[in-house]
Design an enzyme around this catalytic site. Structure first.
Site, PDB file in Angstrom:
ATOM      1  CG  ASP A  50      -0.231  -0.371   2.511  1.00 33.87           C
ATOM      2  OD1 ASP A  50       1.011  -0.345   2.546  1.00 33.87           O
ATOM      3  OD2 ASP A  50      -0.920  -0.687   3.493  1.00 33.87           O
TER       4      ASP A  50
ATOM      5  CD  GLU B  52      -8.651   1.103   8.177  1.00 31.98           C
ATOM      6  OE1 GLU B  52      -8.572   0.122   8.936  1.00 31.98           O
ATOM      7  OE2 GLU B  52      -8.147   2.209   8.457  1.00 31.98           O
TER       8      GLU B  52
ATOM      9  CG  ASP C 156      -8.632  -1.107  12.055  1.00 33.95           C
ATOM     10  OD1 ASP C 156      -7.705  -1.788  11.571  1.00 33.95           O
ATOM     11  OD2 ASP C 156      -9.066  -0.071  11.497  1.00 33.95           O
TER      12      ASP C 156
ATOM     13  CG  HIS D   5      -5.647  -2.075   8.886  1.00 35.12           C
ATOM     14  ND1 HIS D   5      -5.874  -0.978   9.688  1.00 35.12           N
ATOM     15  CD2 HIS D   5      -4.332  -2.052   8.621  1.00 35.12           C
ATOM     16  CE1 HIS D   5      -4.747  -0.336   9.880  1.00 35.12           C
ATOM     17  NE2 HIS D   5      -3.783  -0.961   9.249  1.00 35.12           N
TER      18      HIS D   5
END
Ligand code: GLP
Length: 263
Positions: free
Chosen positions: A67, A143, A136, A138
């Protein structure tokens, strides 16, 4: 998933670097997927050491990063491209034209994302994908709620992720709100996956993605559906696992299986 629990960050990093190095030695033109963040820094340091001490050869491998922040130029000091050159690429004999990181400041993220997917396909697919994990759950920047079929595309970042990543920037307002990330579908096509996590802050999410249900609310849980996923945790990240003893027992008794299949 194979779960390996190591005592601390150093041993987590050494173990993961050894697994990556073994794959590079096995296949000189390995296609390697790479991650950023604090977690893999020790692994990259170990790989650089193996290059210097043992001549681990990176010249024929191709790398694809997961990413990149949208709108950051490749040479921006907060870009993941910059991170990769600082922490790994400049320390090894990698060929710059075989390094792929999503281009954050592309004019057309959609066209770019399709091109990125094509480059991965044309390289023969990813042999080994290295992953970290966000608090979280990811992987990449996928997400909660990301489709398990998703491909490389632009994703908006969650408040928690923006806060967590603010430590790399001068102030929280500077953290980009969007990123280009490989999708869960892209990641799941890698032949092998290696996820690493350390520290108490990751303990809860590690328990959830390893021992909880498969859910797009914790995208790392997709790894439960992969045929070859290894997870390496340090003791803190593993501290909330309920089946810790079982994972350790499997690790300590692997020789029994090897004996049974004659190896
Ligand atoms: C970012 C990256 C992820 C990484 C995560 C955790 O959100 N996009 O790929 O796994 O941060 O980072 P850290 O290793 O610093 O905890």
């Amino acid at each position: 998933m194979e779960i390996i629990i190591t005592p601390d960050y150093e041993s987590m990093s050494k173990t993961s670097a050894e697994i990556i190095a073994k794959e590079i030695r096995r296949k000189h033109d390995l296609v390697l997927g790479l991650a950023t963040g604090d977690t893999p820094i020790g692994t990259y340091r170990e790989l650089a050491n193996l290059h210097k001490a043992e001549g681990l050869d990176f010249s024929k491998i191709t790398t694809f990063n997961l990413d990149e922040y949208l709108d950051l130029a490749p040479l921006h000091k907060n870009s993941y491209n910059y991170f990769m050159w600082e922490n790994l690429f400049k320390h090894v004999n990698i060929s710059p034209h075989k390094v792929f990181v999503p281009q954050g400041n592309t004019d057309d993220p959609e066209v770019f994302s399709d091109w990125y997917e094509r480059q991965i396909r044309d390289a023969g697919g990813i042999d080994l994908q290295v992953l970290g994990i966000g608090r979280d759950g990811h992987i990449g920047f996928n997400e909660p709620g990301s489709s398990f079929a998703s491909r490389t595309r632009v994703k908006g970042l969650y408040e928690q992720t923006i806060k967590d990543n603010a430590r790399f920037f001068d102030k929280e307002e500077d953290v980009p709100r969007f990123a280009i990330t490989m999708g869960i579908g892209t990641i799941m096509e890698a032949k092998k996956i290696l996820l690493i996590a350390n520290g108490e802050a990751k303990a809860e999410v590690c328990r959830e993605f390893i021992e909880g249900p498969v859910t797009s609310q914790i995208t790392a849980s997709a790894l439960q559906l992969h045929s070859y996923a290894i997870v390496i945790l340090d003791a803190e990240a593993a501290s909330k696992l309920k089946r810790k003893e079982y994972y350790n027992w499997i690790r300590d008794n692997k020789h029994i299986v090897r004996k049974q299949i004659g190896r």
